[in-house]
Design an enzyme around this catalytic site. Structure first.
Site, short mmCIF file in Angstrom:
data_model
loop_
_atom_site.label_atom_id
_atom_site.label_comp_id
_atom_site.label_asym_id
_atom_site.label_seq_id
_atom_site.Cartn_x
_atom_site.Cartn_y
_atom_site.Cartn_z
N LYS A 196 6.78 -29.44 0.65
CA LYS A 196 7.45 -28.57 1.27
C LYS A 196 7.78 -27.27 0.69
CE LYS A 196 11.70 -28.18 3.87
NZ LYS A 196 13.18 -28.86 4.36
N ARG A 206 17.75 -22.96 10.67
CA ARG A 206 18.98 -23.05 10.30
C ARG A 206 20.11 -22.38 11.28
NH1 ARG A 206 16.80 -21.30 4.24
NH2 ARG A 206 15.66 -22.97 3.80
N LYS A 218 16.85 -22.22 -1.96
CA LYS A 218 16.45 -23.64 -2.21
C LYS A 218 15.17 -23.70 -3.24
CE LYS A 218 18.25 -25.14 2.16
NZ LYS A 218 18.22 -26.13 3.26
N GLU A 234 2.75 -33.29 -5.91
CA GLU A 234 3.86 -33.77 -5.33
C GLU A 234 3.31 -34.88 -4.29
OE1 GLU A 234 7.19 -33.15 -5.16
OE2 GLU A 234 7.47 -31.64 -6.38
N LYS A 249 4.46 -28.29 4.75
CA LYS A 249 5.31 -27.65 5.48
C LYS A 249 5.53 -26.23 5.04
CE LYS A 249 9.97 -27.82 7.24
NZ LYS A 249 11.52 -28.47 7.15
N SER A 275 10.16 -23.59 12.82
CA SER A 275 10.81 -22.65 13.74
C SER A 275 10.33 -21.40 13.63
CB SER A 275 12.26 -22.92 13.37
OG SER A 275 12.70 -22.62 12.14
N TYR A 314 7.35 -27.51 17.85
CA TYR A 314 8.49 -27.01 18.94
C TYR A 314 7.42 -26.53 20.13
CZ TYR A 314 11.58 -26.80 15.09
OH TYR A 314 12.25 -27.08 13.93
C1 PBG Z 1 16.35 -29.84 6.38
C2 PBG Z 1 15.17 -29.18 7.20
C3 PBG Z 1 14.65 -27.84 7.29
C4 PBG Z 1 13.69 -28.00 8.12
C5 PBG Z 1 13.42 -29.26 8.42
N1 PBG Z 1 14.30 -30.13 7.58
C6 PBG Z 1 15.30 -26.65 6.83
C7 PBG Z 1 15.31 -26.46 5.36
O1 PBG Z 1 14.82 -27.03 4.46
O2 PBG Z 1 16.11 -25.16 4.85
C8 PBG Z 1 13.23 -26.73 8.60
C9 PBG Z 1 12.26 -27.00 10.00
C10 PBG Z 1 11.87 -25.55 10.74
O3 PBG Z 1 12.02 -24.54 10.22
O4 PBG Z 1 11.57 -25.74 11.91
N2 PBG Z 1 16.21 -29.94 4.82
#
Ligand code: PBG
Length: 324
Positions: A196, A206, A218, A234, A249, A275, A314
């Site tokens: 990720k 968010r 992050k 990982e 992701k 998203s 989505y």
């Molecule tokens: C939470 C999480 C996130 C997403 C999935 N689980 C956001 C992040 O890590 O800040 C993102 C999913 C998306 O953007 O559709 N840890």
């Protein structure tokens, strides 16, 4: 000159194209993310995700029934936690009667055979909007993995089939697997967000959960977008620690990673089309700059062709409606 090989022979009609097509898409490929809020009668459109909603539990039932009737058999749950329940340790995440725990039961009540996966990370519960516990401005690792393991157990007790840790702490898969085994949840699976990235494509998500980090970013836990070999490290570590499914992701910008991983692992690979990817296409289509349905199908096809066995998207409902 007589050409001995003419590749276009295999493209000249829809019938021959269908016959030789290497990748196909169906409802079976999708995992549907769902956003849940407190209250009743609520179906709120997320401003940066046109056509996507947050549901209160009563309307979640309706949505889940519709997904099931469309042949969509797996969901991934996220909750929006009221501000007054947020703290640094994510205490509310462990509440047996919390929104996530009730959401799991609600889905199972209306669609008992629906596969329920849950997001495991502290950010929606954190007063800092971070995925772990904060001490002196740092997201501490080992204390966080303890909470994530407890959180996973709580989701399993509420009836989740799989937990999906999305936090990128070191050792969390092992911590979760050990606790689930110890508590006899041997059949609760783990889908690890194993590669990720610290991506700017999570912005609309968010907004949806009101979970943006309150300070900093992050990058001390999510991966550097410049790295490729590290994704393999990982992912292999998460498999060693007990992950049943691994994930890359975001999706589209990371299909090189998807193929690298697909080539070396023997577990299913999931891809999360996030998203921001959804928002980009919706915005371009709204302006009339892209053909929404054609680009959507091209994108999910590309994700699958790259090596995805599972697509969290989505667009799942839009795709399945278009296929039928
Ligand atoms: C939470 C999480 C996130 C997403 C999935 N689980 C956001 C992040 O890590 O800040 C993102 C999913 C998306 O953007 O559709 N840890």
């Amino acid at each position: 000159m007589h050409l001995l090989r003419r590749n276009r022979r295999l493209r000249n009609s829809e019938a021959i194209r269908a016959l030789v097509r290497e990748t196909t898409i169906s409802a079976d490929d999708f995992l549907v993310p769902l956003f849940v809020v407190e209250g009743s009668g609520i179906q709120q459109e997320i401003p940066s995700m046109p056509g996507y909603y947050r549901y209160s539990l009563d309307l979640l039932k309706k949505e889940v029934k519709e997904l099931w009737s469309l042949g969509l058999k797996s969901v991934l749950l996220f909750v929006k936690v009221p501000d007054n329940l947020k703290d640094n340790k994510g205490t509310e995440a462990l509440n047996a009667d919390g929104l996530m725990q009730r959401a799991i039961k609600t889905v199972k009540e209306v669609a008992p055979d629906m596969l329920v996966m849950t997001d495991v990370a502290l950010d929606p519960y954190s007063s800092y909007g971070h995925d772990g516990i904060v001490e002196d401005g740092y997201i501490v690792n080992d204390k966080t993995t303890e909470v994530l393991a407890q959180m996973s157990l709580s989701h399993a007790q509420a009836g989740a089939d799989f937990v999906a840790p999305s936090d990128m702490m070191d050792g969390r898969i092992l911590a979760i697997r050990e606790l689930l085994e110890k508590e006899k949840f041997v059949n609760t699976g783990i889908m690890s967000y194993s590669a990720k990235y610290a991506s700017a494509f999570y912005g609309p998500f968010r907004d949806a959960l009101d979970s943006a980090p309150g300070f900093g970013d992050k990058k001390t836990y999510q991966m550097d977008v410049a790295n490729r070999d590290e994704a393999i490290k990982e992912t292999l570590m998460d498999i060693d620690e007990g992950a049943d499914i691994v994930m890359v992701k975001p999706g589209l910008c990371y299909l090189d990673i998807v193929r690298d991983i697909k080539n070396v692992v023997d577990v299913p690979v999931a891809v999360y089309q996030v998203s921001g990817e959804y928002a980009m296409l919706k915005a371009a289509a709204e302006k009339g700059w892209l053909d929404h349905d054609a680009v959507m199908m091209e994108q999910v096809m590309a994700i699958k062709r790259a090596g995805a066995n599972i697509i969290a998207s989505y667009f799942a409902k839009d795709v399945v409606k278009l296929l039928s």
